[in-house]
Enzyme design. Structure first.
Site, PDB file in Angstrom:
ATOM      1  N   HIS A  66      -9.921  -6.039   9.324  1.00 52.13           N
ATOM      2  CA  HIS A  66      -9.365  -7.063   8.434  1.00 52.13           C
ATOM      3  C   HIS A  66      -9.135  -8.318   9.288  1.00 52.13           C
ATOM      4  O   HIS A  66      -8.890  -8.208  10.491  1.00 52.13           O
ATOM      5  CB  HIS A  66      -8.038  -6.523   7.897  1.00 52.13           C
ATOM      6  CG  HIS A  66      -7.393  -7.336   6.830  1.00 52.13           C
ATOM      7  ND1 HIS A  66      -6.637  -8.455   7.109  1.00 52.13           N
ATOM      8  CD2 HIS A  66      -7.355  -7.190   5.489  1.00 52.13           C
ATOM      9  CE1 HIS A  66      -6.163  -8.961   5.971  1.00 52.13           C
ATOM     10  NE2 HIS A  66      -6.590  -8.213   4.979  1.00 52.13           N
ATOM     11  N   ASP A  88      -4.150  -0.438  13.234  1.00 56.46           N
ATOM     12  CA  ASP A  88      -3.779  -1.146  12.002  1.00 56.46           C
ATOM     13  C   ASP A  88      -3.756  -0.104  10.886  1.00 56.46           C
ATOM     14  O   ASP A  88      -4.801   0.318  10.388  1.00 56.46           O
ATOM     15  CB  ASP A  88      -4.811  -2.251  11.733  1.00 56.46           C
ATOM     16  CG  ASP A  88      -4.628  -2.899  10.370  1.00 56.46           C
ATOM     17  OD1 ASP A  88      -3.704  -2.502   9.631  1.00 56.46           O
ATOM     18  OD2 ASP A  88      -5.437  -3.788  10.035  1.00 56.46           O
ATOM     19  N   GLN A 143      -3.769   0.402   5.491  1.00 53.55           N
ATOM     20  CA  GLN A 143      -4.331   1.161   4.366  1.00 53.55           C
ATOM     21  C   GLN A 143      -4.085   2.656   4.479  1.00 53.55           C
ATOM     22  O   GLN A 143      -4.482   3.421   3.598  1.00 53.55           O
ATOM     23  CB  GLN A 143      -5.848   0.910   4.257  1.00 53.55           C
ATOM     24  CG  GLN A 143      -6.218  -0.511   3.915  1.00 53.55           C
ATOM     25  CD  GLN A 143      -5.740  -0.925   2.518  1.00 53.55           C
ATOM     26  OE1 GLN A 143      -5.455  -0.098   1.659  1.00 53.55           O
ATOM     27  NE2 GLN A 143      -5.633  -2.228   2.298  1.00 53.55           N
ATOM     28  N   LYS A 159       1.992  -2.063   0.449  1.00 56.80           N
ATOM     29  CA  LYS A 159       0.812  -1.224   0.184  1.00 56.80           C
ATOM     30  C   LYS A 159       1.206   0.248   0.068  1.00 56.80           C
ATOM     31  O   LYS A 159       0.364   1.122  -0.077  1.00 56.80           O
ATOM     32  CB  LYS A 159      -0.234  -1.413   1.281  1.00 56.80           C
ATOM     33  CG  LYS A 159      -0.841  -2.830   1.266  1.00 56.80           C
ATOM     34  CD  LYS A 159      -1.920  -2.954   2.313  1.00 56.80           C
ATOM     35  CE  LYS A 159      -2.272  -4.393   2.635  1.00 56.80           C
ATOM     36  NZ  LYS A 159      -3.041  -5.069   1.596  1.00 56.80           N
ATOM     37  N   CYS A 180     -11.035 -10.191   2.992  1.00 58.09           N
ATOM     38  CA  CYS A 180     -10.546 -10.562   4.338  1.00 58.09           C
ATOM     39  C   CYS A 180     -11.294  -9.803   5.425  1.00 58.09           C
ATOM     40  O   CYS A 180     -10.706  -9.446   6.467  1.00 58.09           O
ATOM     41  CB  CYS A 180      -9.039 -10.347   4.485  1.00 58.09           C
ATOM     42  SG  CYS A 180      -8.088 -11.397   3.416  1.00 58.09           S
TER      43      CYS A 180
HETATM   44  C1  LIG Z   1      -6.631  -3.019   6.831  1.00 56.71           C
HETATM   45  C2  LIG Z   1      -5.632  -4.109   6.625  1.00 56.71           C
HETATM   46  N1  LIG Z   1      -5.002  -4.626   7.681  1.00 56.71           N
HETATM   47  C3  LIG Z   1      -4.081  -5.586   7.548  1.00 56.71           C
HETATM   48  C4  LIG Z   1      -3.783  -6.111   6.318  1.00 56.71           C
HETATM   49  C5  LIG Z   1      -2.765  -7.197   6.231  1.00 56.71           C
HETATM   50  O1  LIG Z   1      -1.653  -6.761   5.503  1.00 56.71           O
HETATM   51  P1  LIG Z   1      -0.519  -7.807   5.088  1.00 56.71           P
HETATM   52  O2  LIG Z   1      -1.213  -8.910   4.362  1.00 56.71           O
HETATM   53  O3  LIG Z   1       0.378  -7.002   4.203  1.00 56.71           O
HETATM   54  O4  LIG Z   1       0.140  -8.254   6.336  1.00 56.71           O
HETATM   55  C6  LIG Z   1      -4.436  -5.633   5.191  1.00 56.71           C
HETATM   56  C7  LIG Z   1      -4.182  -6.207   3.866  1.00 56.71           C
HETATM   57  O5  LIG Z   1      -4.981  -6.108   2.964  1.00 56.71           O
HETATM   58  C8  LIG Z   1      -5.374  -4.587   5.344  1.00 56.71           C
HETATM   59  O6  LIG Z   1      -6.008  -4.072   4.294  1.00 56.71           O
END
Ligand SMILES: Cc1ncc(COP(=O)(O)O)c(C=O)c1O
Length: 421
Positions: free
Chosen positions: A138, A215, A218, A241, A379
């Site tokens: 992401h 990370d 998800q 999430k 993203c």
């Molecule tokens: C895999 C992953 N990492 C990081 C993020 C970033 O999350 P946040 O926008 O809640 O900080 C997302 C958000 O869609 C994501 O899907």
């Protein structure tokens, strides 16, 4: 497309103990109609809906407990402080951290990664050092490292992936070297649904004493996470999430790293003593929580964890596996539909393209039928580039989704075809 009767039959055959209809009633949003159609919410990878228990926890905090924390010597402040710190205990237990001080509250996965990049990276990395990420990251696990690279002259290395959307572990092995200072990989890809073999990735890095950030944005709502078993050095995720509030998330970090890292931001609560000459910092985790935090958000996250625990994450995972298999099978039957991301280990996310119809058009036509999916690059622009597409349509499921909703999606996509034929 499956017959409605088939879907009902399949539903009866789903894990007997999983009471999806009962759980749906916990989510007030799901009972709505959109443009006269029952809402079919399939954008759970973007954010999940909130159960009444979480909404009630927020309501209760603001109606009965609202006070600033850690500083008050009166009843309400003590109540709020206790609720906040109890939520930290709940997070610790939920991800199986060793110590409660390893749990830092941040705004979300994005801030957690930026914190590590700026505090850890800026302190310990030097010009010429390398940071390994993967093709399926992401943007929030790409850009913070790019910013750091620009600041200190470090270099990004990227693990390639297969056409199915799996990490090429042998290529990863080749990237690890003396200059590597950190590996930062996604646990579950928000676009492909791939569940990465993070335990193996971590073990390979640790063989060369390289720390690893995962990370987990998800992952936390879809599979059991045990940071001690994974042995990751950092783990980042967002409450929204996992059925909790927006604006709050967690950075897990091993104590010995957190203690060595300088504060990310300065302000109240992160200090133990301040003079104009010198400031002494507070202990971890408070050293990283400058200013008044998102108290209600933390309490709401605690309520979301209680809610998930009451159902059981393993039960959720088993039900979602079945939903994913059903969706994959039914969507694959649609002429011209190509699923992007066919890894063997997958979570309940299905990205697809439909002939040359733009995913935004797919999303718009589905929306008219009350079906919420996401269309775009999610993203993950470099990943789109890897697959040679500008965008995909993405349906992402949670445990409150039913097989009938997969059928509604399939019917909706047939409508898209009718419009564009
Ligand atoms: C895999 C992953 N990492 C990081 C993020 C970033 O999350 P946040 O926008 O809640 O900080 C997302 C958000 O869609 C994501 O899907």
């Amino acid at each position: 497309m499956s017959e409605p009767g088939v879907a009902v039959n399949n539903l009866r055959n789903s894990p007997a103990s999983f009471e999806v209809e009962k759980f749906r009633k916990d989510f007030p949003v799901l009972g709505q109609k959109i443009y006269g159609h029952p809402l079919v919410y399939l954008d759970n990878a973007a954010t999940t809906q909130k159960p009444q228990a979480v909404i009630d926890a927020l309501n209760r905090y603001y109606s009965k407990e609202n006070a600033n924390i850690h500083r008050g010597i009166y009843y309400l402040s003590e109540q709020a402080t206790n609720a906040y710190e109890q939520a930290r205990e709940k997070v610790k237990a939920f991800i199986h951290a060793k110590e409660v001080r390893e749990i830092i509250f941040v705004r979300g996965a994005t801030e957690a990664i930026n914190l590590v990049a700026q505090s850890y990276g800026r302190t310990f990395f030097r010009e010429g050092d390398e940071i390994i990420i993967s093709t399926m990251e992401h943007h929030s696990n790409i850009v913070p490292w790019q910013l750091l690279c620009e600041q200190i002259g470090a270099k990004l290395q990227v693990i390639p992936i297969t056409d199915e959307g799996e990490l090429l572990v042998r290529e990863y092995q080749k990237l690890l070297n003396k200059k590597t200072k950190l590996v930062a990989v996604v646990h579950i890809s928000n676009t492909l649904g791939t569940i990465n073999p993070v335990k193996k990735i971590i073990a390979m890095a640790h063989e060369q004493q390289i720390p690893v950030l995962v990370d987990g944005a998800q992952a936390v709502a879809h599979l059991g996470v045990d940071v001690q078993d994974l042995d990751c050095d950092f783990y980042a995720f967002s409450a929204h999430k996992m059925f909790g509030p927006t604006g709050i998330g967690v950075l897990y970090g091993k104590t010995h790293w957190l203690e060595k890292m300088p504060p990310y931001q300065g302000g109240g609560d992160m200090i133990s003593a301040v003079t104009f000459e010198k400031t002494l910092y507070n202990k971890i985790p408070h050293k990283f929580e400058a200013g008044t935090p998102h108290i209600s958000g933390v309490i709401g996250l605690g309520a979301a964890i209680d809610y998930l625990n009451a159902i059981g994450i393993d039960k959720i995972a088993a039900y979602e596996d079945e939903l994913l298999a059903y969706a994959t099978r039914e969507l694959s039957k649609i002429q011209g539909l190509r699923i992007i991301g066919q890894a063997k280990e997958k979570s309940s996310i299905v990205s697809f393209v439909l002939d040359d119809i733009h995913p935004h058009d797919i999303g718009t036509i589905l929306d008219q039928q009350g079906i919420a999916i996401r269309a775009g690059h999610h993203c993950t622009m470099p990943l789109m580039h890897r697959f040679g597409v500008a965008a995909t349509a993405r349906a992402s499921f949670a445990f409150y989704n039913r097989k009938e909703e997969v059928d509604a999606l399939v019917r909706g996509i047939h409508k898209v075809w009718e419009v564009f034929r």
